[in-house]
Scaffold this active site. Structure first.
Site, PDB file in Angstrom:
ATOM      1  N   SER A 206       4.806  13.384 -19.685  1.00  0.00           N
ATOM      2  CA  SER A 206       5.937  12.582 -18.070  1.00  0.00           C
ATOM      3  C   SER A 206       7.220  13.527 -19.220  1.00  0.00           C
ATOM      4  O   SER A 206       6.917  13.091 -19.714  1.00  0.00           O
ATOM      5  CB  SER A 206       5.574  11.164 -17.940  1.00  0.00           C
ATOM      6  OG  SER A 206       6.186  11.286 -17.236  1.00  0.00           O
TER       7      SER A 206
ATOM      8  N   TYR B  64       3.291   2.960 -20.706  1.00  0.00           N
ATOM      9  CA  TYR B  64       3.238   4.055 -20.709  1.00  0.00           C
ATOM     10  C   TYR B  64       3.855   4.997 -21.645  1.00  0.00           C
ATOM     11  O   TYR B  64       3.460   6.723 -21.811  1.00  0.00           O
ATOM     12  CB  TYR B  64       3.607   3.865 -18.936  1.00  0.00           C
ATOM     13  CG  TYR B  64       3.914   5.126 -18.315  1.00  0.00           C
ATOM     14  CD1 TYR B  64       2.263   5.313 -18.059  1.00  0.00           C
ATOM     15  CD2 TYR B  64       4.893   5.961 -17.955  1.00  0.00           C
ATOM     16  CE1 TYR B  64       2.171   6.824 -16.839  1.00  0.00           C
ATOM     17  CE2 TYR B  64       4.358   7.220 -17.696  1.00  0.00           C
ATOM     18  CZ  TYR B  64       3.317   7.880 -17.037  1.00  0.00           C
ATOM     19  OH  TYR B  64       3.844   9.507 -16.208  1.00  0.00           O
ATOM     20  N   ALA B  65       5.140   5.547 -21.473  1.00  0.00           N
ATOM     21  CA  ALA B  65       6.165   6.431 -21.866  1.00  0.00           C
ATOM     22  C   ALA B  65       6.005   6.449 -23.150  1.00  0.00           C
ATOM     23  O   ALA B  65       5.772   7.958 -23.770  1.00  0.00           O
ATOM     24  CB  ALA B  65       7.408   5.834 -21.871  1.00  0.00           C
TER      25      ALA B  65
ATOM     26  N   LYS C 164       2.667   8.762 -23.177  1.00  0.00           N
ATOM     27  CA  LYS C 164       3.172  10.155 -22.824  1.00  0.00           C
ATOM     28  C   LYS C 164       4.117  11.288 -24.201  1.00  0.00           C
ATOM     29  O   LYS C 164       4.226  12.290 -23.608  1.00  0.00           O
ATOM     30  CB  LYS C 164       4.672  10.219 -21.862  1.00  0.00           C
ATOM     31  CG  LYS C 164       3.304   9.213 -20.045  1.00  0.00           C
ATOM     32  CD  LYS C 164       1.795  10.350 -19.769  1.00  0.00           C
ATOM     33  CE  LYS C 164       1.220   9.949 -18.817  1.00  0.00           C
ATOM     34  NZ  LYS C 164      -0.024  10.710 -18.258  1.00  0.00           N
TER      35      LYS C 164
ATOM     36  N   ILE D 246       7.363  12.747  -8.583  1.00  0.00           N
ATOM     37  CA  ILE D 246       6.312  13.701  -7.780  1.00  0.00           C
ATOM     38  C   ILE D 246       5.532  12.121  -6.935  1.00  0.00           C
ATOM     39  O   ILE D 246       5.392  11.307  -7.264  1.00  0.00           O
ATOM     40  CB  ILE D 246       4.607  14.073  -8.212  1.00  0.00           C
ATOM     41  CG1 ILE D 246       5.824  15.387  -9.392  1.00  0.00           C
ATOM     42  CG2 ILE D 246       4.304  14.409  -7.504  1.00  0.00           C
ATOM     43  CD1 ILE D 246       6.480  16.268  -9.118  1.00  0.00           C
TER      44      ILE D 246
HETATM   45  N1  LIG Z   1       3.863  11.024 -10.126  1.00  0.00           N
HETATM   46  C1  LIG Z   1       4.337  11.257 -10.582  1.00  0.00           C
HETATM   47  O1  LIG Z   1       5.562  11.026 -10.522  1.00  0.00           O
HETATM   48  C2  LIG Z   1       4.171  11.386 -12.214  1.00  0.00           C
HETATM   49  C3  LIG Z   1       5.369  11.489 -12.827  1.00  0.00           C
HETATM   50  C4  LIG Z   1       5.397  12.217 -14.936  1.00  0.00           C
HETATM   51  C5  LIG Z   1       3.844  11.811 -15.460  1.00  0.00           C
HETATM   52  N2  LIG Z   1       2.714  11.845 -13.695  1.00  0.00           N
HETATM   53  C6  LIG Z   1       1.380  12.015 -14.868  1.00  0.00           C
HETATM   54  O2  LIG Z   1       1.120  13.251 -13.798  1.00  0.00           O
HETATM   55  C7  LIG Z   1      -0.636  12.552 -13.853  1.00  0.00           C
HETATM   56  C8  LIG Z   1      -1.420  12.172 -12.437  1.00  0.00           C
HETATM   57  O3  LIG Z   1      -0.499  11.156 -12.215  1.00  0.00           O
HETATM   58  P1  LIG Z   1      -0.615  10.890 -10.360  1.00  0.00           P
HETATM   59  O4  LIG Z   1       1.286  10.840 -10.460  1.00  0.00           O
HETATM   60  O5  LIG Z   1      -1.564  12.432  -9.407  1.00  0.00           O
HETATM   61  O6  LIG Z   1      -0.985   9.636 -10.274  1.00  0.00           O
HETATM   62  P2  LIG Z   1      -2.588   9.059  -9.057  1.00  0.00           P
HETATM   63  O7  LIG Z   1      -2.149   7.166  -9.347  1.00  0.00           O
HETATM   64  O8  LIG Z   1      -1.901   9.511  -8.129  1.00  0.00           O
HETATM   65  O9  LIG Z   1      -3.843   9.747  -9.611  1.00  0.00           O
HETATM   66  C9  LIG Z   1      -4.271   9.129 -11.116  1.00  0.00           C
HETATM   67  C10 LIG Z   1      -5.835   9.660 -10.908  1.00  0.00           C
HETATM   68  O10 LIG Z   1      -6.402   9.161 -12.444  1.00  0.00           O
HETATM   69  C11 LIG Z   1      -7.761   7.984 -12.099  1.00  0.00           C
HETATM   70  N3  LIG Z   1      -7.858   7.509 -13.570  1.00  0.00           N
HETATM   71  C12 LIG Z   1      -6.634   6.236 -13.398  1.00  0.00           C
HETATM   72  N4  LIG Z   1      -7.153   5.783 -14.711  1.00  0.00           N
HETATM   73  C13 LIG Z   1      -8.937   6.372 -15.246  1.00  0.00           C
HETATM   74  C14 LIG Z   1      -9.887   6.127 -16.005  1.00  0.00           C
HETATM   75  N5  LIG Z   1      -9.653   5.012 -17.120  1.00  0.00           N
HETATM   76  N6  LIG Z   1     -10.826   7.513 -16.495  1.00  0.00           N
HETATM   77  C15 LIG Z   1     -10.472   7.786 -15.683  1.00  0.00           C
HETATM   78  N7  LIG Z   1      -9.433   8.443 -14.573  1.00  0.00           N
HETATM   79  C16 LIG Z   1      -9.083   7.627 -14.081  1.00  0.00           C
HETATM   80  C17 LIG Z   1      -7.249   7.368 -10.884  1.00  0.00           C
HETATM   81  O11 LIG Z   1      -8.099   6.837 -10.364  1.00  0.00           O
HETATM   82  C18 LIG Z   1      -5.878   8.559 -10.408  1.00  0.00           C
HETATM   83  O12 LIG Z   1      -7.137   9.106  -9.325  1.00  0.00           O
HETATM   84  C19 LIG Z   1      -0.847  11.740 -14.653  1.00  0.00           C
HETATM   85  O13 LIG Z   1      -1.128  11.953 -16.040  1.00  0.00           O
HETATM   86  C20 LIG Z   1       0.227  10.686 -14.668  1.00  0.00           C
HETATM   87  O14 LIG Z   1       1.000   9.736 -15.619  1.00  0.00           O
HETATM   88  C21 LIG Z   1       3.145  11.249 -12.969  1.00  0.00           C
END
Ligand SMILES: NC(=O)c1ccc[n+]([C@@H]2O[C@H](COP(=O)([O-])OP(=O)(O)OC[C@H]3O[C@@H](n4cnc5c(N)ncnc54)[C@H](O)[C@@H]3O)[C@@H](O)[C@H]2O)c1
Length: 254
Positions: free
Chosen positions: A146, A160-161, A164, A193
């Site tokens: 991230s 969280y950071a 990452k 996102i």
């Molecule tokens: N959305 C953003 O703006 C953003 C920004 C930076 C980084 N990210 C990273 O992108 C990735 C996807 O995030 P997203 O935004 O699609 O989030 P999201 O919450 O839509 O999806 C995350 C998924 O991970 C699953 N999950 C959580 N804990 C779990 C566990 N213990 N075992 C198995 N599955 C588990 C959840 O059930 C969920 O389906 C993540 O790594 C997140 O940190 C997202």
């Protein structure tokens, strides 16, 4: 398959995609499947991951309900998949969790939860997948970090950071260790996102504040971000290793 996707060289590849019930992981699983990969879609959300696989159509896709904070479960997932498919080619480590809370409220249990789900799972999955990929001397591992891992947490996301940032250096270490075996290891670094995670604990004002600092003037879509992960998992990225690919509309240009 559309001719555009053929160029990815993913037809017949065996891929594990975590976080496949929602957001970026779901979109990545769908694009991998559309490009001809056999996808094992993994998530702790049983209904969500089954719905993802049902929506992908076609044979060879499997839904796995796994809590990735459990090391033994991560190892077993890789072993089970490689045994069933006879190989493992790609691992897309997308799952993570975020609960926005003030630094003062991060207790031991919350710290451990974040480290285990976000960082520990990716380490043990990388290690197990690397071992499964070595015999064929080919593999693609894509972790998910991230922008927060580079510039620090945003709105109650301190711990969280830290997870990452760990993923970024972990990726580089694995890239050095597994490169000689023909396995590339890279990290996707999403910006803002539009997914359930991005909206967690954010007010209208904080979302608008983030949006206003993105040169493209909008949040990204899950599929736009997932395409970065699929590129890193594809033949097109054959000479990309140890890279952090920001897909963030220019949010954190450095
Ligand atoms: N959305 C953003 O703006 C953003 C920004 C930076 C980084 N990210 C990273 O992108 C990735 C996807 O995030 P997203 O935004 O699609 O989030 P999201 O919450 O839509 O999806 C995350 C998924 O991970 C699953 N999950 C959580 N804990 C779990 C566990 N213990 N075992 C198995 N599955 C588990 C959840 O059930 C969920 O389906 C993540 O790594 C997140 O940190 C997202």
């Amino acid at each position: 398959m559309s001719p555009d996707l053929k160029i990815l060289g993913l037809e017949g590849r065996v891929a594990i995609v975590t976080g496949a019930a929602s957001g970026i992981g779901k979109a990545a699983a769908e694009i991998m499947a559309a490009a001809g990969a056999r996808v094992t879609a993994v998530d702790v959300n049983a209904d969500g991951v089954k719905a993802t696989v049902a929506g992908m159509g076609g044979a060879g896709h499997v839904a796995e309900v796994v809590d990735l904070s459990d090391i033994a479960a991560c190892d077993a997932l890789v072993t089970r998949t490689a045994k069933r498919e006879g190989r493992l080619d790609c691992l897309l480590n997308i799952a993570a969790t975020l609960r926005r809370i003030d630094m003062e409220q991060v207790d031991e249990a919350e710290w451990d939860r974040l480290m285990n789900v976000n960082l520990r799972s990716q380490f043990f999955l990388c290690r197990a997948a690397g071992e499964a990929m070595k015999p064929r001397k080919w593999g693609r591992i894509v972790n998910c970090s991230s922008g927060a891992g580079l510039v620090g947490g945003f709105v109650g996301a301190t711990a969280y950071a830290i997870t990452k940032a760990g993923i970024m250096t972990m990726t580089k270490s694995f890239a050095k260790d597994l490169g000689p075996h023909g396995i590339t290891v890279n990290t996707l670094s999403p910006g803002a996102i539009d997914t359930p995670m991005q909206r967690t604990g954010m007010t209208k004002e904080t979302l608008e504040n983030a949006r206003s600092r993105i040169p493209l003037g909008r949040m990204g879509l899950a599929a736009e971000c997932a395409r970065g992960a699929v590129f890193l998992a594809s033949d097109l990225a054959s000479y990309v290793n140890g890279h952090i690919l920001a897909v963030d509309g220019g949010f954190l240009m450095r």
